[in-house]
Scaffold this motif. Structure first.
Motif, short mmCIF file in Angstrom:
data_model
loop_
_atom_site.label_atom_id
_atom_site.label_comp_id
_atom_site.label_asym_id
_atom_site.label_seq_id
_atom_site.Cartn_x
_atom_site.Cartn_y
_atom_site.Cartn_z
N ILE A 21 35.34 42.74 0.70
CA ILE A 21 35.29 44.01 0.00
C ILE A 21 34.38 45.00 0.73
CG2 ILE A 21 35.92 43.13 -2.27
CD1 ILE A 21 32.96 43.06 -3.02
N GLN A 37 38.59 40.38 0.14
CA GLN A 37 39.27 41.55 -0.39
C GLN A 37 40.53 41.18 -1.18
OE1 GLN A 37 38.47 44.61 -0.66
NE2 GLN A 37 40.43 45.58 -1.21
N GLU A 91 39.79 40.66 -4.78
CA GLU A 91 39.54 41.92 -5.49
C GLU A 91 40.85 42.62 -5.81
OE1 GLU A 91 37.58 44.64 -7.56
OE2 GLU A 91 36.52 43.01 -6.55
N ALA A 121 30.25 47.98 -2.84
CA ALA A 121 31.60 47.43 -2.94
C ALA A 121 31.70 46.56 -4.20
CB ALA A 121 31.91 46.60 -1.70
N PRO A 122 32.83 46.62 -4.90
CA PRO A 122 34.08 47.34 -4.58
C PRO A 122 34.11 48.80 -4.99
CG PRO A 122 34.39 46.05 -6.56
CD PRO A 122 32.98 45.76 -6.10
#
Length: 569
Positions: free
Chosen positions: A68, A162, A165, A218-219
């Protein structure tokens, strides 16, 4: 960045209002200036720390998946000067060099994190295991042990894959509990025969609040009033599951320990005779440290959090509290899942009561009904949030001992940054910070607090999240503009090295000479670093200008020869 400037101005205005409202308040009354000579217990462990995304670089090399932070830092406007951690310190390629620096300092341990997407690119164990990533951490662990340094390994220092997420909503989703457990189990399987100290999460407060409440990290989500609480709830359950996995499957074979690293500032009442300020300061610490520590040691959130968030939720017309609840089975499952408590501590705040009306909206910060203040006399050489307030460290450690049943404590991060336009290796402010904070830790140990080790934060200058490379926490200066990210020792390296070799502060005469000797070593290093831009300029001349000139000479020679041949014809 604009939001930080606005926050800074608001802080100053709030402080000014407080001063005008209480002109008789003595800002110096809490300064504890006494210095205690003495040494730490035999076997006390001295180390330094880092994290994967902040130092490794190689963000897309050897099969690593995106995190992320890879995605967040590539979005324009999210990071100061649009910096990224793409190359950072190039620590992925410089293991031998960095271990040589640690060995020269006589460190007992090195605290680092494993990048989840480097060994599981999608975040899911059943998808694909990246053996190149496994090999990298194998090499790091083996080299540390060969040089008689203990690896302390963090499983999660903010770099969530990522894919998790995007597909599941990251820590908002309870499915992260099992995904994280699978990742941790793989690490235990591959590295646990050599790693005996595991940290599940580093500073989950920042993950929850800055990742899902304010969006600074992040995110980058701004789910005010709910996002941070939901993320923290799943993180606590994930920690507990990993602890139970280790306890059931690996502890008897590997003889290791599993803990967590919690960041905690100390909160001191503005007026120690005012009950409202005393309660506000208690609330500050409970909403910060207690949010995560109390469930792990006692099985549920601090009562004050449940009361305040529940009351605010009801006033806002909600049928239930925005703070999630643990059922009886979960309380039992979570309680006691901490073999040691990592404490990451940097600064202190004065706290006073401040009521936030419920119509101001949902927010973790307004739920607390308090205001944070700083003494204008406190030194603040770097980060806008980091003031040097050594006496708060001892008070925090005493609080931990009292609240959580005298746990084993490792200091997993303590240090100070600087913001300098020009390079400065003679970091006398960092030496003073280390001296004062480590001495307060020594006082706490003499008080009976069970501190087993100390980790200076950080070994190297590195990527500082939303601040990019504008702030430097390192004992070693990293020249991020150089081709090989050259490291240079700051004076604090020699100062910390002397604390380690003495295992504390043996006597006044000896330690008074430490700073002088350390400053002598940094002068020549400063000269070397000052010459480095010239060296890089010469490298540029050699690598770019000279070949270009040579190419032009060849082309001109060819044109000249063609002209001569035509003239003869």
């Amino acid at each position: 960045m604009l939001q930080h400037s606005v926050l800074r101005i608001c802080h100053i205005l709030l402080l000014a209002m407080c001063i005008f409202a209480s002109e008789d308040f003595d800002w110096t009354k809490n300064k504890m200036g006494s210095f205690q000579y003495g040494t730490f217990p035999s076997g006390f462990s001295w180390g330094a720390g880092s994290s994967a995304y902040q130092t490794e670089g190689a963000w897309d090399k050897d099969g690593k998946g995106k995190s992320i932070w890879d995605v967040f830092s590539h979005k324009r406007g999210k990071i100061h000067l649009n910096d990224t951690g793409d190359s950072s310190c190039e620590g992925y390629y410089k293991i031998k060099d960095d271990i040589a620096l640690m060995k020269d300092m006589n460190l007992n341990h090195y605290l680092f994190s494993i990048s989840w997407p480097r060994i599981l690119p999608s975040g899911i164990k059943n998808d694909y295991i990246n053996e190149k990533g496994i090999e990298h951490y194998d090499n790091l662990i083996n080299m540390l042990l060969e040089n008689r340094m203990t690896p302390i390994v963090t499983l999660y220092h903010w770099d969530l894959p990522q894919v998790l997420e995007e597909k599941y909503g990251g820590w908002q989703n309870a499915s992260m509990v099992n995904f994280f457990d699978d990742f941790a189990n793989l690490c235990f399987e591959r590295f646990g025969n050599r790693v005996k100290y595991w940290i599940t999460f580093n500073n989950p407060w920042s993950v929850a609040v800055e990742g899902y409440e304010t969006g600074e990290h992040a995110p980058g989500l701004k789910m005010r009033g709910t996002g941070a609480y939901n993320a923290a709830h799943n993180i606590i359950k994930a920690h507990a599951k990993v602890w139970h996995t280790y306890d059931a499957q690996w502890r008897n074979k590997q003889k290791g320990m599993v803990g967590i690293s919690l960041s905690a500032d100390w909160g001191e009442p503005v007026d120690i005779s005012n009950q409202r300020d005393i309660e506000a300061a208690e609330r500050y610490v409970q909403f910060y440290l207690g949010w995560f520590a109390t469930p792990l040691f006692h099985g549920d959130y601090p009562q004050i959090m449940k009361d305040y968030i529940g009351k605010k939720s009801a006033q806002q017309g909600l049928s239930s509290s925005r703070l999630p609840t643990f059922n009886p089975h979960e309380k039992s499952y979570i309680r006691g899942t901490c073999d040691f408590l990592g404490i990451s501590h940097f600064t202190t705040r004065y706290i006073t009561q401040k009521n936030f009306p419920s119509n101001r909206g949902n927010s973790y910060f307004t739920d607390r009904d308090l205001a944070e203040l700083v003494d204008p006399q406190w030194p603040d050489p770097g980060s806008e949030w980091l003031y040097s307030v050594p006496w708060g460290f001892r008070r925090l450690l005493s609080f931990v001992k009292t609240q959580y049943g005298d746990p084993i404590i490792y200091i997993t991060g303590n240090g100070v940054s600087e913001k300098t336009i020009c390079t400065e290796l003679c970091d006398d402010w960092r030496m003073q910070y280390l001296r004062d904070y480590i001495n307060e830790m020594l006082k706490a140990v003499k008080d009976g607090v069970n501190v087993k080790g100390y980790t200076a934060w950080s070994l190297l200058d590195k990527f500082e999240w939303d601040e990019g490379y504008s702030e430097r926490f390192g004992l070693f200066y990293v020249d991020f503009d150089s081709k090989n990210k050259q490291r240079y020792p700051k004076a604090s390296v020699q100062y910390y090295k002397r604390i380690i070799s003495s295992n504390g502060f043996p006597n006044q005469r000896e330690i008074e000479s430490w700073k002088r000797k350390a400053l002598e070593t940094c002068t020549s290093s400063n000269q070397l670093l000052a010459a480095d831009p010239l060296i890089r300029h010469m490298e540029m001349v050699t690598e770019i200008v000279v070949p270009t000139v040579c190419t032009l000479c060849i082309l001109l020679s060819a044109v000249f020869l063609m002209f001569l041949l035509r003239a003869r014809i």
